[in-house]
Design a protein around this motif. Structure first.
Motif, PDB file in Angstrom:
ATOM      1  N   THR A  30       0.833  -1.203   0.000  1.00  0.00           N
ATOM      2  CA  THR A  30       0.000   0.000   0.000  1.00  0.00           C
ATOM      3  C   THR A  30       0.863   1.247   0.000  1.00  0.00           C
ATOM      4  N   TYR A  31       1.893   1.265   0.835  1.00  0.00           N
ATOM      5  CA  TYR A  31       2.792   2.427   0.894  1.00  0.00           C
ATOM      6  C   TYR A  31       3.444   2.670  -0.467  1.00  0.00           C
ATOM      7  N   ILE A  32       3.954   1.607  -1.063  1.00  0.00           N
ATOM      8  CA  ILE A  32       4.631   1.749  -2.369  1.00  0.00           C
ATOM      9  C   ILE A  32       3.643   2.234  -3.422  1.00  0.00           C
ATOM     10  N   ARG A  33       2.502   1.615  -3.508  1.00  0.00           N
ATOM     11  CA  ARG A  33       1.489   2.023  -4.506  1.00  0.00           C
ATOM     12  C   ARG A  33       1.060   3.484  -4.300  1.00  0.00           C
ATOM     13  N   ASN A  34       0.908   3.895  -3.055  1.00  0.00           N
ATOM     14  CA  ASN A  34       0.480   5.268  -2.768  1.00  0.00           C
ATOM     15  C   ASN A  34       1.557   6.302  -3.091  1.00  0.00           C
ATOM     16  N   HIS A  35       2.790   5.860  -3.256  1.00  0.00           N
ATOM     17  CA  HIS A  35       3.886   6.797  -3.523  1.00  0.00           C
ATOM     18  C   HIS A  35       4.510   6.622  -4.911  1.00  0.00           C
ATOM     19  N   GLU A  36       3.933   5.795  -5.744  1.00  0.00           N
ATOM     20  CA  GLU A  36       4.467   5.590  -7.094  1.00  0.00           C
ATOM     21  C   GLU A  36       4.470   6.870  -7.926  1.00  0.00           C
ATOM     22  N   TYR A  37       3.576   7.769  -7.627  1.00  0.00           N
ATOM     23  CA  TYR A  37       3.526   9.025  -8.377  1.00  0.00           C
ATOM     24  C   TYR A  37       4.853   9.780  -8.294  1.00  0.00           C
ATOM     25  N   LEU A  38       5.637   9.537  -7.246  1.00  0.00           N
ATOM     26  CA  LEU A  38       6.924  10.208  -7.093  1.00  0.00           C
ATOM     27  C   LEU A  38       7.931   9.777  -8.163  1.00  0.00           C
ATOM     28  N   LEU A  39       7.699   8.651  -8.795  1.00  0.00           N
ATOM     29  CA  LEU A  39       8.583   8.170  -9.852  1.00  0.00           C
ATOM     30  C   LEU A  39       8.438   8.972 -11.144  1.00  0.00           C
ATOM     31  N   ARG A  40       7.284   9.561 -11.365  1.00  0.00           N
ATOM     32  CA  ARG A  40       6.994  10.222 -12.649  1.00  0.00           C
ATOM     33  C   ARG A  40       7.988  11.308 -13.024  1.00  0.00           C
ATOM     34  N   ALA A  41       8.445  12.085 -12.078  1.00  0.00           N
ATOM     35  CA  ALA A  41       9.333  13.207 -12.386  1.00  0.00           C
ATOM     36  C   ALA A  41      10.816  12.833 -12.301  1.00  0.00           C
ATOM     37  N   ARG A  42      11.128  11.598 -11.968  1.00  0.00           N
ATOM     38  CA  ARG A  42      12.515  11.179 -11.802  1.00  0.00           C
ATOM     39  C   ARG A  42      13.162  10.875 -13.158  1.00  0.00           C
ATOM     40  N   PRO A  43      14.480  11.115 -13.278  1.00  0.00           N
ATOM     41  CA  PRO A  43      15.174  10.806 -14.527  1.00  0.00           C
ATOM     42  C   PRO A  43      15.249   9.302 -14.756  1.00  0.00           C
ATOM     43  N   GLN A  44      15.484   8.931 -15.984  1.00  0.00           N
ATOM     44  CA  GLN A  44      15.610   7.526 -16.342  1.00  0.00           C
ATOM     45  C   GLN A  44      16.868   7.377 -17.190  1.00  0.00           C
ATOM     46  N   THR A  45      17.874   6.673 -16.675  1.00  0.00           N
ATOM     47  CA  THR A  45      19.151   6.504 -17.359  1.00  0.00           C
ATOM     48  C   THR A  45      19.677   5.092 -17.119  1.00  0.00           C
ATOM     49  N   ILE A  46      20.821   4.813 -17.706  1.00  0.00           N
ATOM     50  CA  ILE A  46      21.505   3.555 -17.411  1.00  0.00           C
ATOM     51  C   ILE A  46      22.072   3.659 -15.997  1.00  0.00           C
ATOM     52  N   GLN A  47      21.932   2.612 -15.233  1.00  0.00           N
ATOM     53  CA  GLN A  47      22.450   2.588 -13.876  1.00  0.00           C
ATOM     54  C   GLN A  47      23.269   1.317 -13.674  1.00  0.00           C
ATOM     55  N   HIS A  48      24.189   1.363 -12.752  1.00  0.00           N
ATOM     56  CA  HIS A  48      25.068   0.223 -12.462  1.00  0.00           C
ATOM     57  C   HIS A  48      24.267  -0.927 -11.870  1.00  0.00           C
ATOM     58  N   ASP A  49      23.394  -0.651 -10.947  1.00  0.00           N
ATOM     59  CA  ASP A  49      22.455  -1.585 -10.317  1.00  0.00           C
ATOM     60  C   ASP A  49      23.103  -2.618  -9.397  1.00  0.00           C
ATOM     61  N   ASP A  50      24.385  -2.463  -9.092  1.00  0.00           N
ATOM     62  CA  ASP A  50      25.054  -3.365  -8.158  1.00  0.00           C
ATOM     63  C   ASP A  50      26.205  -2.611  -7.502  1.00  0.00           C
ATOM     64  N   PHE A  51      25.921  -1.407  -7.037  1.00  0.00           N
ATOM     65  CA  PHE A  51      26.927  -0.489  -6.517  1.00  0.00           C
ATOM     66  C   PHE A  51      27.182  -0.768  -5.045  1.00  0.00           C
ATOM     67  N   HIS A  52      28.337  -1.355  -4.737  1.00  0.00           N
ATOM     68  CA  HIS A  52      28.741  -1.606  -3.356  1.00  0.00           C
ATOM     69  C   HIS A  52      30.257  -1.704  -3.292  1.00  0.00           C
ATOM     70  N   PRO A  53      30.848  -1.756  -2.093  1.00  0.00           N
ATOM     71  CA  PRO A  53      32.308  -1.675  -1.954  1.00  0.00           C
ATOM     72  C   PRO A  53      33.098  -2.677  -2.787  1.00  0.00           C
ATOM     73  N   ALA A  54      32.612  -3.884  -2.933  1.00  0.00           N
ATOM     74  CA  ALA A  54      33.362  -4.891  -3.688  1.00  0.00           C
ATOM     75  C   ALA A  54      33.484  -4.531  -5.166  1.00  0.00           C
ATOM     76  N   ASN A  55      32.687  -3.606  -5.638  1.00  0.00           N
ATOM     77  CA  ASN A  55      32.743  -3.204  -7.043  1.00  0.00           C
ATOM     78  C   ASN A  55      33.469  -1.878  -7.258  1.00  0.00           C
ATOM     79  N   LEU A  56      34.105  -1.371  -6.221  1.00  0.00           N
ATOM     80  CA  LEU A  56      34.881  -0.136  -6.342  1.00  0.00           C
ATOM     81  C   LEU A  56      36.365  -0.473  -6.414  1.00  0.00           C
ATOM     82  N   LEU A  57      37.082   0.192  -7.285  1.00  0.00           N
ATOM     83  CA  LEU A  57      38.528   0.036  -7.368  1.00  0.00           C
ATOM     84  C   LEU A  57      39.193   1.207  -6.650  1.00  0.00           C
ATOM     85  N   ILE A  58      40.098   0.882  -5.761  1.00  0.00           N
ATOM     86  CA  ILE A  58      40.846   1.894  -5.015  1.00  0.00           C
ATOM     87  C   ILE A  58      42.323   1.675  -5.324  1.00  0.00           C
ATOM     88  N   HIS A  59      43.019   2.739  -5.676  1.00  0.00           N
ATOM     89  CA  HIS A  59      44.456   2.667  -5.957  1.00  0.00           C
ATOM     90  C   HIS A  59      45.150   3.789  -5.193  1.00  0.00           C
TER      91      HIS A  59
END
Length: 99
Positions: A30-59
């Motif tokens: 119910t909470y998610i459905r009631n707030h889906e309207y907030l998605l309408r104005a958000r940008p839509q682009t390519i995203q990494h979709d698995d962003f966490h420390p193990a996927n970061l390179l540090i040198h």
């Protein structure tokens, strides 16, 4: 709308879970459905979709890049940040907060 389809996929998976209290599932859906309207104005682009420390390179103690793009997806770039609290807070609370 791609984001709506992704949201529906997650909601359908939630509804199929059997180990979650029915009242809690109803509250979440119910909470998610009631707030889906907030998605309408958000940008839509390519995203990494698995962003966490193990996927970061540090040198030499500096950010050098990101790896593991197998889960790339089309959607809201803020989606990449949803794992920060889960993975990064144990490493750096200031990073998790954007500082």
């Amino acid at each position: 709308m791609q984001k709506k389809q992704k949201s529906d996929t997650y909601l359908n998976a939630l509804e199929e879970l059997e180990d979650i209290d029915t009242e809690m599932k109803t509250t979440l859906c119910t909470y998610i459905r009631n707030h889906e309207y907030l998605l309408r104005a958000r940008p839509q682009t390519i995203q990494h979709d698995d962003f966490h420390p193990a996927n970061l390179l540090i040198h030499k103690e500096r950010f050098a890049g990101i790896i593991d793009f197998q889960r790339m997806d089309w959607g809201d770039p803020v989606h990449d940040l949803h794992k920060l609290g889960f993975f990064f807070s144990r490493i750096s609370v200031p990073f998790t907060r954007g500082g």
